[in-house]
Design an enzyme around this catalytic site. Sequence first.
Site, PDB file in Angstrom:
ATOM      1  CB  THR A 218      -0.931   0.020   1.235  1.00 52.18           C
ATOM      2  OG1 THR A 218      -1.757  -1.144   1.192  1.00 52.18           O
ATOM      3  CG2 THR A 218      -1.795   1.264   1.264  1.00 52.18           C
TER       4      THR A 218
ATOM      5  CD  GLN B  90      -2.164 -11.208  -4.337  1.00 60.44           C
ATOM      6  OE1 GLN B  90      -1.824 -12.390  -4.260  1.00 60.44           O
ATOM      7  NE2 GLN B  90      -2.835 -10.613  -3.376  1.00 60.44           N
TER       8      GLN B  90
ATOM      9  CB  THR C 191      13.946   3.913  13.112  1.00 57.65           C
ATOM     10  OG1 THR C 191      14.412   5.153  13.649  1.00 57.65           O
ATOM     11  CG2 THR C 191      14.828   2.776  13.592  1.00 57.65           C
TER      12      THR C 191
ATOM     13  CB  CYS D 214      -9.348  -6.529  -0.851  1.00 58.36           C
ATOM     14  SG  CYS D 214      -7.742  -7.293  -0.821  1.00 58.36           S
TER      15      CYS D 214
END
Length: 396
Positions: free
Chosen positions: A74, A181, A239, A325
């Site tokens: 994402t 995928q 980080t 989804c």
Amino acid sequence: MNLPIYMDGHSTTRVDPRVVEAMLPFFGEHYGNAASRHHRFGWQARDAVADARASVAKLIGAAARELVFTSGATESNNLALKGVAEASRDRGNHVVTVETEHRAVLDPCARLERQGLRVSYLPVRADGLVTPASLEAALAPETVLVSVMLANNEIGVVQPIADLARVARSRGVPMHTDAAQAAGFVAIDVGAAGVDLLSLTAHKLYGPKGVGALFVRRGVAVAPLMDGGGHEAGLRSGTLNVPAIVGFGRAADICREEMAEEAVRLRGLRDRLWEKLQRSLGGVTVNGSMASRLPHNLNVSVEGVNGEQLLTGLSDVAVSSGAACSSVRQESSHVLRALGVDEALARASIRFGLGRFNTEAEVDRVADALCSLVERLRAPAPVFEVDDEDLPAEWR
Ligand SMILES: *Cc1c(COP(=O)(O)O)cnc(C)c1O
């Protein structure tokens, strides 16, 4: 056999035990910050990240310095779309993508549209594939990016990405692909594919959740989403999640080593499932191209049943359906709608995502469970004949 049987590998995968083992020391003794330059803790973390970067790069034929670690696909998609759009503001304001993309591409595109960019959404054929001719027709002088997913998360179809990239690049437009995928399941070479940006995520290839990467070809201008300490060559401050990155690297190595053999096994299991369903059930169709498809995906629609009952009835099997989804949403899958699948069939669809830990016995059990459920759902409801004379007067 452990129940429920997990066949939802397009949502996420189990972390391979070998990956867990590689990660553990980086929670314990090697807890350094990869950006700490003055002591051994930092150097160990930095070296481990460098090794992982090389492993992930090797999985897609990239150079290690071309990878930016992110929190997942994402974020990688957001960085590619918004980052390229911002960095090329003076060159143009048009992006081309596809109707069947994941929400992690469609939603950033919607935001770009609200900010004044123009976005073209390519249609797909009934088999789910985009044609190079439709891309050619959508390109404009002001196009700054083309984004086409490598493999679809619902129907598993693999787009002809090299042909599409050739069209984009012949017009000087960089090509992005969401490979969340495909990576780890089919061979990927960013050079041969001709792509400039490519999104990855570890949790779809037996790595941990919350870590991914964006491949950015040298020379492609991208503006960061996140400003801060200047990590990842200034493209993604923050980080580094060292244990997750180490796991991602190990997961990529295992996939690279085992992919060829594993693809044959998964395709065998998938084809076995499909053949059993076809043999035992009439009125069952596959959604999307069977020829250009991930080895571990099967997406079928079953005629004559209610989609809701289909999913709730399969209690011992973890799969997804029509809404994939976004199962929270009530509307049917935008992917199946783009293929022209009718509403009832889209709702009565099941997505199987087979994986490394599935066995032939599980496939047989799932096929049997689905077949007997469908027979039950299709059986005509019993009719109770009642003589009018037997009814109370007010019911006659
Ligand atoms: C899973 C998936 C994503 C989202 O990945 P995250 O790492 O969960 O953010 C994006 N695109 C596709 C095609 C996916 O399958």
